[in-house]
Structure formats: C-alpha cells, structure tokens
Design a protein around this motif. Structure first.
Motif, short mmCIF file in Angstrom:
data_model
loop_
_atom_site.label_atom_id
_atom_site.label_comp_id
_atom_site.label_asym_id
_atom_site.label_seq_id
_atom_site.Cartn_x
_atom_site.Cartn_y
_atom_site.Cartn_z
N ILE A 173 0.90 -1.16 0.00
CA ILE A 173 0.00 0.00 0.00
C ILE A 173 0.94 1.20 0.00
O ILE A 173 1.88 1.26 0.81
CB ILE A 173 -0.90 0.01 1.26
CG1 ILE A 173 -1.80 -1.24 1.31
CG2 ILE A 173 -1.75 1.29 1.30
CD1 ILE A 173 -2.56 -1.43 2.63
N ALA A 218 -0.53 6.24 3.60
CA ALA A 218 -1.78 6.36 4.36
C ALA A 218 -2.89 6.96 3.51
O ALA A 218 -4.07 6.75 3.79
CB ALA A 218 -1.55 7.19 5.62
N GLU A 235 -3.65 6.05 0.66
CA GLU A 235 -4.20 4.99 -0.20
C GLU A 235 -5.02 3.97 0.59
O GLU A 235 -5.39 2.93 0.05
CB GLU A 235 -3.06 4.28 -0.94
CG GLU A 235 -2.20 5.20 -1.79
CD GLU A 235 -2.99 5.95 -2.85
OE1 GLU A 235 -3.94 5.36 -3.40
OE2 GLU A 235 -2.68 7.13 -3.10
N ILE A 236 -5.28 4.24 1.87
CA ILE A 236 -6.10 3.31 2.66
C ILE A 236 -7.56 3.46 2.23
O ILE A 236 -8.06 4.58 2.08
CB ILE A 236 -5.92 3.57 4.17
CG1 ILE A 236 -4.46 3.29 4.58
CG2 ILE A 236 -6.88 2.70 4.99
CD1 ILE A 236 -4.10 3.78 5.98
N SER A 237 -8.21 2.32 2.02
CA SER A 237 -9.58 2.32 1.48
C SER A 237 -10.38 1.21 2.14
O SER A 237 -9.81 0.37 2.86
CB SER A 237 -9.52 2.05 -0.04
OG SER A 237 -9.07 0.71 -0.24
N PRO A 238 -11.70 1.16 1.92
CA PRO A 238 -12.48 0.05 2.50
C PRO A 238 -11.95 -1.32 2.07
O PRO A 238 -12.08 -2.30 2.80
CB PRO A 238 -13.89 0.29 1.96
CG PRO A 238 -13.94 1.76 1.70
CD PRO A 238 -12.56 2.14 1.24
N GLU A 239 -11.32 -1.40 0.90
CA GLU A 239 -10.83 -2.69 0.40
C GLU A 239 -9.58 -3.18 1.15
O GLU A 239 -9.33 -4.37 1.24
CB GLU A 239 -10.49 -2.59 -1.10
CG GLU A 239 -11.71 -2.51 -2.02
CD GLU A 239 -12.47 -1.20 -1.90
OE1 GLU A 239 -11.81 -0.13 -1.76
OE2 GLU A 239 -13.71 -1.23 -1.94
N ASN A 240 -8.77 -2.25 1.65
CA ASN A 240 -7.50 -2.70 2.25
C ASN A 240 -7.35 -2.32 3.73
O ASN A 240 -6.33 -2.63 4.34
CB ASN A 240 -6.30 -2.17 1.44
CG ASN A 240 -6.19 -0.65 1.45
OD1 ASN A 240 -6.71 0.01 2.33
ND2 ASN A 240 -5.50 -0.11 0.46
N SER A 241 -8.36 -1.68 4.33
CA SER A 241 -8.16 -1.09 5.66
C SER A 241 -8.12 -2.13 6.79
O SER A 241 -7.67 -1.82 7.90
CB SER A 241 -9.25 -0.06 5.95
OG SER A 241 -10.52 -0.66 5.98
N ILE A 272 -4.94 -2.48 8.77
CA ILE A 272 -4.54 -1.45 9.75
C ILE A 272 -4.84 -1.95 11.17
O ILE A 272 -4.04 -1.75 12.09
CB ILE A 272 -5.27 -0.11 9.47
CG1 ILE A 272 -5.07 0.33 8.01
CG2 ILE A 272 -4.78 0.97 10.43
CD1 ILE A 272 -3.63 0.44 7.57
N THR A 285 3.06 7.78 11.37
CA THR A 285 3.03 7.48 9.94
C THR A 285 3.26 8.77 9.18
O THR A 285 2.46 9.71 9.26
CB THR A 285 1.68 6.89 9.52
OG1 THR A 285 1.48 5.65 10.19
CG2 THR A 285 1.64 6.62 8.01
N CYS A 315 3.32 10.74 5.71
CA CYS A 315 2.59 10.57 4.45
C CYS A 315 2.90 11.70 3.49
O CYS A 315 2.67 12.87 3.82
CB CYS A 315 1.09 10.48 4.71
SG CYS A 315 0.11 10.23 3.21
#
Ligand code: AMP
Ligand code: ZN
Length: 113
Positions: free
Chosen positions: A47, A50, A52-58, A61, A85, A87
C-alpha cells in the motif's frame, strides 16, 4: 511492486532485523533509529501510503495495531511509545510503502515539530 524497498524486505531480498511477523504484518528495526527502540511496522501487502487506505485494504490497519501491541509487550515498553506514519512530501515520507514508526525508550517531545 518489484521496485519497492519494503516489499523487498518482506520478500527477504534485502536483509532486515525482524522484530515481529505474521501472515499480514512484518516489523523490523529502523536502520537510522530516532529513539533507543525504533521499529518499522508494515503491511506485507503493498500500500503506497496512508492516503491509499480504502475500504478494500483497511482491515490490515487493525492487524498492524494488534502487532504493535504485541511488540510493545514483548519489548516491555510499559513506559509508553509513539506510533508515527509520515505521508507524502510534506509529511516526510521517504519510502513509498505504508509504514508505522514505533518509537520508544526515551521521552518523546510533543508537539513533534
Ligand atoms: P519515512 O521517512 O517515514 O518514509 O520512513 C522510512 C524509514 O525507513 C526511515 O526511518 C529509514 O531509516 C528506514 N529505512 C530505510 N531503509 C531501511 C532499511 N533497509 N532497513 C531498515 N530501515 C530502513
Ligand atoms: Zn511495497
């Protein structure tokens, strides 16, 4: 991400001093420590930041913060620690793979500046 430094660390192509690993998370000592204990905690999945955090990859975290709690117990950081973090350019990010600095064993200034 064949050209990503931290993906290469996860793959074992670049050496690192591992402090924690599970199926989703890898953590290793920072080569330029900013505190007596300074680990870098990363998702194994690439990823970029920070931003690029989305519902698909969160979900990863939550796994990262579970790992941080385990590392803190294993390293006996009961006096406290800080998770940072960086960013993007203004945030001071130098490696384009999402990572969490885990800093401890000194009194950390606040605000950080
Ligand atoms: P940032 O500046 O927030 O992007 O953090 C990147 C961090 O990765 C810095 O604290 C670097 O010291 C650390 N770092 C870069 N290359 C390596 C490496 N090969 N092994 C361990 N830490 C590294
Ligand atoms: Zn990567």
């Amino acid at each position: 991400m064949s050209d990503c430094l931290f993906c290469k660390i996860v793959a074992g192509q670049i050496p690192s001093t591992k402090v924690y690993e599970d199926d989703a998370v890898y953590a290793f000592l920072d080569i330029e420590p900013q505190a007596p204990f300074h680990a870098v905690v990363i998702p194994k999945e690439h990823i970029a930041s920070a931003a690029e955090i989305s519902p698909e990859n969160s979900a990863v975290i939550a796994r990262i913060y579970e790992a941080i709690a385990k590392i803190a117990k294993a390293e006996q950081l009961e006096n406290g620690f800080r998770v940072v973090t960086n960013c993007g350019a203004d945030g001071g990010q130098t490696v384009g793979h999402l990572h969490f600095h885990l800093l401890a064993r000194r009194n950390l200034a606040w605000p950080p500046g």
